[in-house]
Design an enzyme around this catalytic site. Structure first.
Site, PDB file in Angstrom:
ATOM      1  N   ARG A  67      -2.449  -1.884  -3.604  1.00 42.78           N
ATOM      2  CA  ARG A  67      -3.520  -0.909  -3.634  1.00 42.78           C
ATOM      3  C   ARG A  67      -3.227   0.020  -4.816  1.00 42.78           C
ATOM      4  O   ARG A  67      -2.143   0.609  -4.894  1.00 42.78           O
ATOM      5  CB  ARG A  67      -3.519  -0.106  -2.336  1.00 42.78           C
ATOM      6  CG  ARG A  67      -4.481   1.050  -2.340  1.00 42.78           C
ATOM      7  CD  ARG A  67      -4.355   1.829  -1.043  1.00 42.78           C
ATOM      8  NE  ARG A  67      -5.202   3.004  -1.045  1.00 42.78           N
ATOM      9  CZ  ARG A  67      -4.944   4.099  -0.339  1.00 42.78           C
ATOM     10  NH1 ARG A  67      -3.858   4.174   0.411  1.00 42.78           N
ATOM     11  NH2 ARG A  67      -5.757   5.118  -0.371  1.00 42.78           N
ATOM     12  N   ARG A  90      -4.707  18.350   1.830  1.00 45.02           N
ATOM     13  CA  ARG A  90      -5.632  18.609   0.712  1.00 45.02           C
ATOM     14  C   ARG A  90      -6.813  19.456   1.180  1.00 45.02           C
ATOM     15  O   ARG A  90      -7.265  19.323   2.311  1.00 45.02           O
ATOM     16  CB  ARG A  90      -6.167  17.282   0.149  1.00 45.02           C
ATOM     17  CG  ARG A  90      -5.181  16.560  -0.706  1.00 45.02           C
ATOM     18  CD  ARG A  90      -5.658  15.159  -1.058  1.00 45.02           C
ATOM     19  NE  ARG A  90      -5.003  14.144  -0.246  1.00 45.02           N
ATOM     20  CZ  ARG A  90      -5.312  12.861  -0.229  1.00 45.02           C
ATOM     21  NH1 ARG A  90      -6.285  12.406  -0.994  1.00 45.02           N
ATOM     22  NH2 ARG A  90      -4.663  12.016   0.542  1.00 45.02           N
ATOM     23  N   HIS A 124     -10.720   5.274  -1.081  1.00 43.77           N
ATOM     24  CA  HIS A 124     -10.632   4.556   0.206  1.00 43.77           C
ATOM     25  C   HIS A 124     -11.496   3.295   0.190  1.00 43.77           C
ATOM     26  O   HIS A 124     -11.947   2.819   1.229  1.00 43.77           O
ATOM     27  CB  HIS A 124     -11.063   5.460   1.397  1.00 43.77           C
ATOM     28  CG  HIS A 124     -10.041   6.494   1.756  1.00 43.77           C
ATOM     29  ND1 HIS A 124     -10.386   7.775   2.111  1.00 43.77           N
ATOM     30  CD2 HIS A 124      -8.695   6.435   1.809  1.00 43.77           C
ATOM     31  CE1 HIS A 124      -9.284   8.467   2.368  1.00 43.77           C
ATOM     32  NE2 HIS A 124      -8.242   7.684   2.188  1.00 43.77           N
ATOM     33  N   GLU A 150      -6.314  -2.281   5.169  1.00 45.39           N
ATOM     34  CA  GLU A 150      -6.368  -2.341   3.704  1.00 45.39           C
ATOM     35  C   GLU A 150      -5.497  -3.480   3.177  1.00 45.39           C
ATOM     36  O   GLU A 150      -5.842  -4.117   2.173  1.00 45.39           O
ATOM     37  CB  GLU A 150      -5.906  -0.996   3.114  1.00 45.39           C
ATOM     38  CG  GLU A 150      -6.912   0.124   3.374  1.00 45.39           C
ATOM     39  CD  GLU A 150      -6.303   1.519   3.328  1.00 45.39           C
ATOM     40  OE1 GLU A 150      -5.284   1.742   4.027  1.00 45.39           O
ATOM     41  OE2 GLU A 150      -6.826   2.376   2.601  1.00 45.39           O
ATOM     42  N   ASN A 173       0.885  -1.161   0.000  1.00 43.78           N
ATOM     43  CA  ASN A 173       0.000   0.000   0.000  1.00 43.78           C
ATOM     44  C   ASN A 173       0.925   1.214   0.000  1.00 43.78           C
ATOM     45  O   ASN A 173       1.385   1.662   1.038  1.00 43.78           O
ATOM     46  CB  ASN A 173      -0.859  -0.082   1.274  1.00 43.78           C
ATOM     47  CG  ASN A 173      -1.802   1.076   1.434  1.00 43.78           C
ATOM     48  OD1 ASN A 173      -1.774   2.033   0.660  1.00 43.78           O
ATOM     49  ND2 ASN A 173      -2.642   0.996   2.455  1.00 43.78           N
TER      50      ASN A 173
END
Ligand code: ADP
Length: 398
Positions: free
Chosen positions: A93, A241, A181, A379, A9
């Site tokens: 990912r 962000r 996500h 994840e 990831n």
């Protein structure tokens, strides 16, 4: 030798990875690590499944080291320490799958070229995701590599949730809200089915509050709306962000202030959010620790906007039965959870202060109308499950 898969990831400033052995009942976690601080102060920590530290390394003056060099350091470590494993596949990912890709996919040269073309849609992540794929192809040519897309979980969102109010011709060319996500939300939906099957059937907002932050409205475990859109810039305020922003600001910055498109990109992705508003840090812990009033203002704005987006998702869901907090801030920060839940008190969210303080699995008061939970996301495990399925499918064909 036991067969194993490695899951990677690779993000903007960190690379997380997990090693999973292929047991009868599916992938089993054997070791995992995180390389943080890429571009500033890189450090690596690898632990086995029991939490014992296998490797700890800090690169003094390592700010100049990029993803490729640091990945090579991880592979060098794995070559020297994991020789009891036969690594048969690598899962990744991949943040953006564009219009074409959502199922977990074996990567070949054609797929890689297509994924390259989405780099401008996820500039903080996609280039690093692909760098990891290329590095493994160099290191272990011929090894099965599988792309697992962050957009996949939202693929079946209702058309009205994925549409943008642009001319039809642009929508037909793929200008739509994709959402991100997804591996995290898929894992949360899966965990919720085990932990709380009744709630899993209901209307739930999952809040992935990390460096990148978003929320997903899940009805019966399926995404019906989410806060990120065409890119991972939309929605909640994040570490660096902006989140949702009046598009007029972008036009104004370019036309009136003379910024180039690249300068605007850097501003919106890397210099805004908690970092931009506080002028101190993108890291929530550093903001809590700071006495500077600008840190407080950044936190207040983060909370204000998180609650506002959650309220919008309640409309998408037409109600709310539960909310799940996850990722770095969601799992570890009682102050932020409390502040968000207080702003949503009108909708029936009521915290149990002690449980919240303890990061307990259930943090709602017994008489809260909306059940509040904390679930640690994983994840890498989701990538392992998908990669294992692709590996098995390929073996059954061969
Ligand atoms: P990503 O995977 O997107 O890089 P993480 O999910 O690791 O991000 O989340 C990083 C954020 O979580 C940072 O803002 C960090 O300060 C915050 N965080 C991590 N641990 C804690 C903690 N114990 N208390 C408060 N915030 C935390």
């Amino acid at each position: 030798m036991s067969k194993a898969i490695i899951c990677i990831n690779s993000g903007s400033s960190s690379i997380k990875f997990g090693l999973f052995t292929l047991a009868e009942d599916g992938p089993r976690h054997a070791a995992g690590g995180k390389l943080e601080g890429i571009g500033t102060d890189p450090r690596l920590l690898i632990r086995d499944d029991e939490g014992n530290v296998l490797e700890q390394r800090h690169w003094e003056n390592g700010a100049h080291l990029g993803h490729e060099e640091l990945l090579r350091a991880i592979f060098a470590w794995s070559d020297n320490h994991l020789d009891e494993y036969d690594i048969v596949a690598a899962g990744h990912r991949v943040v953006h799958g564009g219009r074409e890709f959502w199922q977990p996919l074996p990567i070949d040269a054609h797929v890689l070229a297509e994924l390259e073309s989405f780099c401008s849609l996820a500039p903080l992540h996609q280039p690093h995701n692909l760098a990891a794929i290329r590095e493994i192809a160099r290191h272990s040519p011929g090894m099965l590599q599988v792309a697992c897309f962050d957009t996949a979980f939202h693929h079946a969102m209702p058309a009205v949730a994925s549409a943008m109010a642009l001319p039809r011709e642009l929508s037909q060319r793929g200008f739509r809200r994709y959402g991100f996500h997804g591996l995290s939300y898929e894992y949360i939906a899966r965990q919720l089915r085990h932990l709380d099957p009744e709630l899993a059937q209901g209307k739930v907002i999952a809040a992935h509050l990390g460096n990148g932050a978003s929320m997903c409205a899940m009805d019966g475990g399926r995404s019906v709306d989410t806060t990120m859109g065409f890119t991972a810039l939309d929605g909640l305020m994040m570490g660096t962000r902006t989140g949702s922003l009046d598009p007029g600001v972008v036009i104004h910055l370019q036309l009136q202030e003379g910024l180039t498109a690249q300068q605007v990109e850097t501003l919106l992705y890397k210099q805004s959010g908690l970092l931009g508003v506080s002028g101190i840090s993108s890291d929530m812990r550093a903001l809590h620790d700071s006495a500077d009033p600008r840190a407080r203002e950044a936190i207040d704005l983060f909370v204000w906007r998180a609650a506002r987006h959650a309220a919008a998702l309640m409309s998408a869901l037409q109600g709310l039965d539960g909310m799940v907090f996850t990722a770095g801030i969601g799992e570890n920060d009682p102050l932020i959870r409390k502040a968000i839940c207080e702003r949503l008190g009108w909708a029936g969210l009521l915290l149990d202060e002690e449980a919240n303080q303890a990061n307990a699995p259930v943090i709602s008061a017994p008489h809260s109308r909306v059940k509040l939970r904390v679930i640690a996301t994983d994840e890498e495990r989701m990538i392992a499950l998908h990669t294992h399925s692709v590996y098995q499918a390929q073996r059954s064909v061969a």
